[in-house]
Structures are given as C-alpha cells and as structure tokens.
Design an enzyme around this catalytic site. Structure first.
Site, short mmCIF file in Angstrom:
data_model
loop_
_atom_site.label_atom_id
_atom_site.label_comp_id
_atom_site.label_asym_id
_atom_site.label_seq_id
_atom_site.Cartn_x
_atom_site.Cartn_y
_atom_site.Cartn_z
CG ASP A 265 -1.71 1.25 1.37
OD1 ASP A 265 -2.36 1.63 0.39
OD2 ASP A 265 -1.67 1.87 2.45
CG ASP B 121 -1.40 2.42 6.58
OD1 ASP B 121 -1.62 2.20 5.38
OD2 ASP B 121 -1.61 3.53 7.11
CG ASP C 126 -4.15 -1.49 3.12
OD1 ASP C 126 -4.43 -1.43 1.91
OD2 ASP C 126 -3.53 -0.60 3.72
#
Length: 623
Positions: free
Chosen positions: A313, A515, A519
C-alpha cells in the site's frame, strides 16, 4: 494489544509448562536413581506427558483413522513400559511434549479484526420524511430513502449526495490520506466519515450490498481461504509408522529379542524431527522481535520464505501519510513566495481541513515564525477558506472556490500547477484581494528508508508491486522515485484482492504490506500479511500475520532474508534428525543400543537440533 509474554503464557500453555517442569525433575531423579516413592520417578513423566499423547493418538486413529506421529510414540511408550524400560518411555514422552509446547508457543492469539470491522458499521441513520427527520436503525434504510448526514457522522449506506457540500474521509474504503471534496451528484460510501458540512443523500446500496458490509465479507472469505501448514512429522507420519513397525517386526523375527524390537521403536520416534521446525521458528521469532516485528502467526515465517512478490500500500506504508508543502509560487510582483506562504498560513490558521492543517504545520516547521490571527475567517466546505488579515482579503482553495467568486486563474498558473498535479501533488490556489496570486503544492512524502528498502528487497529476488487507492498520478510519482515497475492505482479493497489472487493463480506466493482498514482483506488474502503497527489501524494489525511495531521499514529486508535462513536451518535440522534416526535404527537392530541408550541418543539429537536453531537468534543479514 496484549503483550507477547501474555499471549504466549495463556490457557493450556501455562499448564503444559508446569507439566514439563515436573516431568523434567522426575526424569532427573530417575536417571540419578533417586526414589522417594516405591516406583521409578520416570512414571511421573509417563503419566503427565505420555498419557495425553496415547489418548490423542488413539482417538484420532479410531474416530478419523488419522495416523499421526503420536501413534508411533504411543507404540514406543507402551512397548517400553511392557519390557520395564520406564526411563526410556518417560524420556520419549517428555521430548514429544516439549515439541508440542514449542509449536503452541508459535501460534498467535485468535484475532478480532472482523469484530472490529463490524463495530465500524453505522448503527443509526437520519431519514427524512418531508420536512421531518427521524433516527432509525441503519439496517432499516431502504434503497431510495433520503438521508441527512451531519458533520462528524459516519455515512450509514452507499448513496448519492442530493444537496450540500462537504469533505469525506474515505480512508476506510480507499486508504487515501486526504479527504475527498463532495457535492451534489457525487457518490458516498458507508463507513466513511463526513468531516465538515451537512448534506442530504439518496440511499443506493443498503445492507450486505453496502461498502462496509462487502469489506467484512471479503475479510471473512480471504481468511477462510488461507491454508495452514501441517507439521512435517505429521505429513510423513504414515510412512514413519509403517517403516518403524516393519523394522521392529523384522528385527524380532530375525533375532527373537524383544528388547531390540522395542529399541527400534524408541529410536524411530521422531523427537528431533518434531523439534526441527518449532525450535527454528521460535529462534527466528526471537530474532525479528529485536528488530521491531511482532509475529502473530506461528507459520508466517515459513510462508514468507517462499514469497515471490511483495505488494505495498502507498499511504502510511511507503509514505508518511501526512501531506507537506512541496512548493509555493507567487505570481504577483508585490508578494514574494514567502509572503504568499505567510498569508495562506494565516488564512488556514483556524481551518479543520487536513490540507489547511498541513500548510500551517509546514509553515511553522520551515519559517519558525508565529502565524498571525486573521480578522475574519470562513470555511467553505468542498471549496476552501476565505479570510481577512488586516486590510488584505485572502482566498485559498480549489477551482470551485475561484469560480464561485468569479476569479479567473491565469493560464500560466494553471500550467505550472498541472505539472505538480501530474507529479502526484494536490494544489491549493491562492487569491489576494480577489486577484489570482499563485499556488501552494502539497504532496505525501516518502519515508526516509523506503528507497533503500525497496532496493534491498529487489536484491533478494523479490519483486515489489504498488497497490494503492490513490490516484494514478500520485501512485506513478511515488513508483518512479522508488523504481517500482508494477503499479496498480485507484484500487478498492476488492481490487487489491483481485491482484493478489491473480498472482497466486500464477503460483507466485505474495506478501502484502499495508496500514489501513481498507487493506485488511488483502492482508488476509495474501500468503503473508504485514501491517504497520505504529500508524496502522487496529483492524489492519489484527488481519495481519506480522506487525511492524515501530514502522521502521528498513528492517523489512532483514525479515525476508531471515525467513529464508530459517528454512535453510529447518532443512538442516530435518536432514540431521532423519540421518540420526536411521543410524540409530541400524545400531538398535545389531544390538548395540538398548532402549535407555537409544533414548539418550534421542536426547543428544534433540539438543543438537535446538543448538543449531539457536544460532538464528543472533543472525543478521549481511550489509
């Protein structure tokens, strides 16, 4: 989050430690021939450690016809007791129970990520019936209902804004660090947070069709699809049992000596084989803990060793997740860049918008000066701010704000600003006394160690991939800086799942690092999920197998290299333990070993396996 010590010493684990301590003391008394009671003290170990093994193996065999390594151990225990070799029986039971304890210590606590996601689901909604407003349970909202959402409230269902201007924090769905300005005709998603202006919306997707409910289903399905690794001793259990029994029977038929036959069973017990994997895992976990990692799933490091792709990410993982001023440009000759910056900071001084706060924070850091209080201040949701400082009127915001005030933005300003936008920045236009004055460009900044970390990971033969909910320009700009060649931007949670599943279908094991709440499904779906423990959401951490406690990304190459080193150690342990077993069998068949000596050989083999694994505690990747 509970401490690792509390996690490891919970429930039956404490009981097993006590049983092993008592059994170990009893075996020492037995070998020293100390008998405070009228029986061999090895019987304490047989009863405390051996009976559970025999019981479990018998139940598995009778109810499921499941042949495990414990079946061979049970046969050896019973045979040793039958020929009165009590110490041999107690020692084998003790070693096997120790291996079981080590495996238990590598298993993480049950995770509560799905429950936390459920708590994010809005409980109530404000439904409008004509001019009247009623608060109803969110599950009673129907498609077509008109709802009102006030500042600070969570949007209850997916829908379309019909009136009002606002900014919405969409981190739950997209992971983007900056809120999205919304107005009539724009879509909004359940679970996202209305930050400023009140608005009215028409419900479009409700119940299980809403964004937050789809994410919960994604997390559940991804978790169910992740297979657990079976211990090698149990994988080979059928062959181990067949070979051991065959060797024992052939030995008895050839020599007619029952003690040799029993010794074969004793030395064939997979004690070192059972210890080969968990001891290496425990040592590796001890190592990475010192480097800021909390391993929450015992077999995560085994899975990590086979990873071919590592998906990141962007926001909060490779970047700080906090926008900072990248450039300030004044186009009015009477105002320097610094003067324009100071006026904009004054205008944004009382702003609650993240971009306004970023301008104020960056100005304080660079200028080290106090920011003047404006005489007047007005926040305009979805557009920007208007302020007056002294006799100077200041506007700071987007193009909508300038259009609403009939202020044109010169082409030269637009052209320069678009260059920053193409580079992944967000641009705030500034006007002074209703005249376009310049712009301020803001961007999310890379973590200092991200570039070196990506280079080291690539050097290990693992391909980095960027999966982000951010816009294509922002994603491409970060990817260029980090030399990441594969980028997928604008990803919703289901898109990240799609890409990870596609890699897995190509037989490429995938590690996901993220995080945000958005996700969580990808962290579950990936072969290994790693969450940022400092800035990451609790839900992301709970969905992951490993948490990077202090967000120090430069340690990721060490984690990946150590997982490969751990697997090398495990293979060495396995080769050694199997070689020792077959050598001991040959000696048992020829009568060189008796059950007690055979048990001691097992002890020596187990100690060597543990010692070899212990070298992982201080192993460090070569710089």
């Amino acid at each position: 989050m509970k401490s690792p010590a509390k996690l490891l010493l919970s429930g039956g684990t404490k009981r097993n430690i006590v049983l092993l301590a008592v059994s170990g003391a009893a075996l020492i008394m037995s070998i020293c021939r100390f008998r405070p009671f009228p029986f061999d003290m090895a019987w304490v170990a047989i009863l405390l450690c051996g009976i559970p093994i025999i019981t479990g193996a018998s139940i598995a065999l009778v109810t499921k016809f499941d042949i495990t390594a414990d079946l061979l151990v049970s046969l050896a225990l019973v045979a040793s007791v039958y020929i009165h070799e009590d110490f041999a029986a107690g020692e084998v039971a003790f070693i096997m129970q120790l291996g079981a304890l080590l495996e238990d210590l590598t298993v993480a606590r049950a995770r509560a990520g799905i429950e936390k996601l459920v708590h994010l689901t809005p409980q109530t909604a404000r439904r409008l019936n004509g001019s009247e407003e009623e608060i109803i349970p969110a599950e009673q909202v129907r498609v077509g209902d008109t709802l009102r959402v006030l500042p600070g409230e969570t949007i209850p269902v997916d829908g379309v804004i019909t009136s009002g201007q606002t900014s919405v924090n969409q981190a739950v769905v997209t992971g983007e660090s900056l809120p999205a300005d919304k107005g009539p005709g724009d879509d909004v998603s359940s679970g996202t947070v209305n930050q400023f202006g009140a608005f009215e919306m028409k419900a479009a997707k409700v119940g299980e069709d809403s964004s937050i409910q789809r994410m919960i289903l994604l997390v559940k399905s991804a978790d169910a699809g992740k297979a657990k690794i079976v211990t090698l001793a149990d994988k080979w259990a059928v062959w181990i049992v067949v070979i051991a029994l065959s060797a024992s029977v052939i030995t008895w038929l050839a020599t007619h000596e029952l003690i040799r036959s029993v010794t074969v069973l004793v030395v064939f017990c997979p004690c070192a084989l059972v210890l080969a994997t968990p001891t290496a895992i425990m040592a590796a976990i001890g190592n990475v803990t010192k480097h800021g990692f909390l391993v929450r799933e015992g077999d995560a490091l085994e899975r990590l060793a086979s990873v071919k792709k590592i998906t990141f990410d962007k926001t909060g993982t490779l970047t700080r997740g906090m926008p900072e001023v990248a450039a300030v440009k004044s186009f009015l000759p009477e105002y320097t860049d610094g003067a324009l910056y100071a006026l904009a900071a004054s205008a944004e001084r009382n702003s609650e918008h993240p971009l306004g706060k970023a301008i104020v924070r960056s100005y304080k850091q660079t200028s080290k000066k106090l920011i003047s209080e404006p005489n007047q201040f007005l926040m305009i949701p979805g557009q920007g701010v208007s302020a007056v400082y002294g006799d100077t009127g200041i506007l700071a915001g987007n193009e909508k704000l300038f259009k609403a005030r009939d202020i044109s933005i010169p082409e030269i300003i637009k052209t320069e600003a678009e260059g920053f936008i193409d580079g992944g920045c967000t641009v705030i236009y500034v006007a002074i006394n209703n005249q376009s004055a310049g712009y301020i460009a803001l961007r999310d900044t890379l973590r200092p160690d991200s570039a070196a970390m990506i280079a080291d990971i690539t050097g290990l033969g693992i391909q980095p991939v960027l999966l982000t909910g951010d816009h294509e320009n922002a994603a491409a700009a970060i990817a260029r800086e980090l030399h990441i060649t594969e980028v997928h931007a604008g990803c919703l949670p289901e898109d990240k799942l799609y890409w990870i599943a596609s890699y897995q279908q190509q037989e490429q094991d995938v590690c996901m690092i993220g995080d945000g709440i958005n996700d969580a499904p990808a962290l579950k779906k990936a072969n290994v999920g790693i969450a940022m423990g400092g800035t990451g959401s609790d839900i992301a951490v709970d969905a992951a197998d490993i948490a990077l406690v202090d967000d120090n990304v430069k340690e990721l190459p060490h984690l990946l290299a150590l997982s490969k080193r751990m697997m090398f150690t495990i293979k060495c342990n396995l080769i050694f333990s199997m070689t020792l077993n077959f050598a001991a069998i040959a000696l048992a068949i020829t009568g060189v070993l008796n059950p007690v000596v055979g048990a001691l050989v097992h002890n020596a083999g187990s100690v060597l396996v543990i010692t070899n694994s212990a070298f992982l505690l201080k192993w460090r990747i070569k710089e």
